[in-house]
Design an enzyme around this catalytic site. Structure first.
Site, PDB file in Angstrom:
ATOM      1  N   LYS A 268      53.666  74.134 -20.182  1.00  0.00           N
ATOM      2  CA  LYS A 268      54.189  72.773 -20.250  1.00  0.00           C
ATOM      3  C   LYS A 268      53.422  71.951 -21.286  1.00  0.00           C
ATOM      4  CE  LYS A 268      52.226  72.311 -15.970  1.00  0.00           C
ATOM      5  NZ  LYS A 268      52.294  72.079 -14.590  1.00  0.00           N
ATOM      6  N   ARG A 269      52.184  72.334 -21.518  1.00  0.00           N
ATOM      7  CA  ARG A 269      51.379  71.647 -22.532  1.00  0.00           C
ATOM      8  C   ARG A 269      52.005  71.767 -23.929  1.00  0.00           C
ATOM      9  NH1 ARG A 269      47.214  69.165 -22.154  1.00  0.00           N
ATOM     10  NH2 ARG A 269      45.818  69.071 -20.357  1.00  0.00           N
TER      11      ARG A 269
END
Length: 508
Positions: A266-267
RNA sequence: GGCGCGUUGGUCAAUCGGUUAAGACGCUUCCCUUUCACGGAAGAAUGACGGGUUCGAUUCCCGUACGCGCUACCA
């Protein structure tokens, strides 16, 4: 029917549902439908510390949005429930103890501090991460080293303990993976995995085997990161006496980040500016919001289509597939072995294709929502559908309709004076004054508008091409949108006339 | 470090021993369009490297390199 195909998706409710997770769901779903089997959703919530409230409902919402609903789940129930492992807690201990009795597992009393100490003590340059395995278990505090009496005493006193599998020192294990073919391991390289935790909960390793057996799972698909622990599961199926019921495994390739190395996280989405989760996810602890594909303006059809092609294709070059078409075309033997880098540009292309191909009826709710976001309330659906037909080709996201269609509902504040600069001259005023009064009353007749426009241009001795841009600027505000005459026709004579006078004021 | 899996253009990828190595995304150029798009045309790969096997390897085998994954009382 006992040989019915049954597959399952078994996520941990720890946060947003990742792209890769949805793809695993999709492949499960496609396989189940293709073979008229059943698709089960099982919640693997055995780690109390990582449990996130709301995550389970969120997962279901994502599946609903994608159109990939399970046949059995905690929500719908089913003959093999409960479908949450936390609610199945009592079932696991017996199996673990059966393994101990048979000599395939043992009790271990080592504290976290003692485990840490062991890792420190045996750490060397050649072996940076010593494992609790066949070589070291003789030096640890467990039922093998303590003896039967002492073990019984400790357990009797309620001393915390776990149950570990006893991995054979040197045994070759083989199995056929549905996407990778023959895979081989030596049991001696795997550590004695904890099967039952101190709190009585099973670890993934025990739970997955027990539940897959009890739920009569015939085919098990999961990410490639699970491949190294496959020998543990293989052994468990064998030791528990269920070898003949073992599902066929398929380890799916990973979805990699677009740049650099490693799997997509998700980063990466935050960093590169694209969604990674299916839908918006708000972390209940931090309140942090992570954007999802849905909210970004993706159609679920496109999202699913894109995911299906990330690691699979039908061999014909066809790329646009509906869910039904995927069901018919899908096969595991055409799933790739290598990981695939995620490419947001390609994802956008899929969405664009689906929007272009969609009917106005299909798009209507999304378009209304997008306009609503801009504070535009639409009440005439027929009108909006005509708008959609005109602008959908230039929308990549459903959210694009806000800017691409907004002017059909709201007159532009001010024409783009910069764009008008070279195309405007005061002598055009007369033409537009007359145009405003001569617009054909019949709404929707672009050809009629064009005809009037051209006749008037000739009368005023002006070039049609020189007049179109100013006209567009008056109606739209900027240099974009469908053909001007189409816009004027849909807007109607009255509104078009109003925008002309407004525009004349601004340009004068 | 150990173990496992993988490796065709920037990306997704076809090819199941013999083709000028498809197609798509993205990019560049052009056409269409006196808006923005859509649409159409064109351009760009010594198939990681080195050995084999074979009449013939991108396709089969081995090695090397590189990448990824695992190596938790997380899944």
């Amino acid at each position: 029917m006992s040989n019915k195909i049954r597959v399952r998706f078994a996520p941990s409710p720890t946060g947003g549902l990742h792209l890769g997770g949805v793809r695993t769901v999709l492949y499960n779903y496609l396989f189940a439908r293709r073979h008229h089997g059943e698709f089960i959703l099982r919640i693997e919530d055995t780690d109390q510390s990582r449990f996130v409230p709301g995550a389970e409902e969120y997962i279901l919402d994502c599946l609903r949005w994608c159109g990939l609903m399970p046949d059995e789940s905690a929500l719908t129930g089913g003959p093999y429930g409960p479908y949450r492992q936390s609610e199945r807690k009592e079932m696991y201990r017996g199996y673990a103890e059966k393994l101990v009795a048979a000599g395939h597992a043992y009790y271990a009393f080592d504290t976290p501090a003692e485990l840490e100490e062991m890792r420190q003590r045996y750490r060397t340059a050649e072996n940076p991460s010593p494992q609790y395995d066949h070589r070291l278990r003789g030096a640890m505090k467990n039922s093998l080293t303590l003896g039967e009496k002492e073990t019984a005493r400790l357990i009797g006193e309620g001393i915390p303990h776990v149950i570990r599998i006893s991995m054979p020192a040197d045994q070759i294990l083989r199995f056929t993976d549905l996407v990778r073919g023959e895979v081989e391991f030596n049991t001696g390289t795997v550590d004695d995995k904890v099967l039952l935790k101190q709190d009585g909960m099973p670890t993934y390793h025990l739970a997955v085997v027990v539940d897959d057996y009890l739920m009569k799972i015939t085919h098990a698909f999961r990410g490639e990161e699970w491949l190294p622990s496959a020998p543990v599961h293989l052994l468990l199926w064998d030791y528990l006496g269920w070898k003949d019921s073992m599902p066929q495994w398929a380890h799916l390739p990973l979805i990699l980040k677009p740049d650099g190395n490693g799997k997509l996280s998700k980063r990466d989405g935050d960093r590169l500016g694209f969604p990674v989760f299916a839908m918006n996810w708000t972390d209940p602890k931090t309140g942090e919001l992570t954007t999802g594909f849905r909210e970004r303006g993706f159609l679920p059809e496109a999202f699913v289509n894109m995911l299906a092609l990330l690691g699979w294709n039908d061999g014909t070059g066809k790329e646009i597939f509906s869910l039904d078409e995927l069901v018919n075309a899908f096969s595991l033997d055409r799933v790739h072995k290598g990981g695939a880098r995620f490419d947001f540009e390609k994802a956008k292309w899929f969405n664009h294709e689906w929007i272009k191909a969609a009917t106005p009826e299909r798009l209507l709710p999304d378009v209304k929502a997008a306009l609503q976001q801009e504070g535009i309330d639409t009440n005439d659906d027929e009108y909006t559908k005509q708008v959609i037909v005109l602008v959908k080709d230039r929308c990549t996201f459903t959210t694009d309709f806000a800017t691409q269609a907004g002017f059909f509902y709201r007159a532009p504040e001010q024409p783009d004076m910069q764009a008008a600069a070279g195309k405007w001259s005061p002598e055009k005023t007369g033409f537009f004054r007359e145009l405003a009064d001569s617009l054909p009353p019949a709404a929707g007749d672009a050809a009629a508008v064009e005809q009037v426009f051209k006749e008037l241009a000739a009368k005023h001795g002006l070039k049609v091409g020189e007049l179109q841009l100013p006209f567009r600027l008056m109606l739209v505000g900027g240099k974009f949108g469908p053909a001007v005459f189409e816009i004027a026709a849909l807007l109607g004579a009255a509104e078009t006339g109003r925008r002309i006078s407004r525009g004349l004021q601004a340009l004068a």
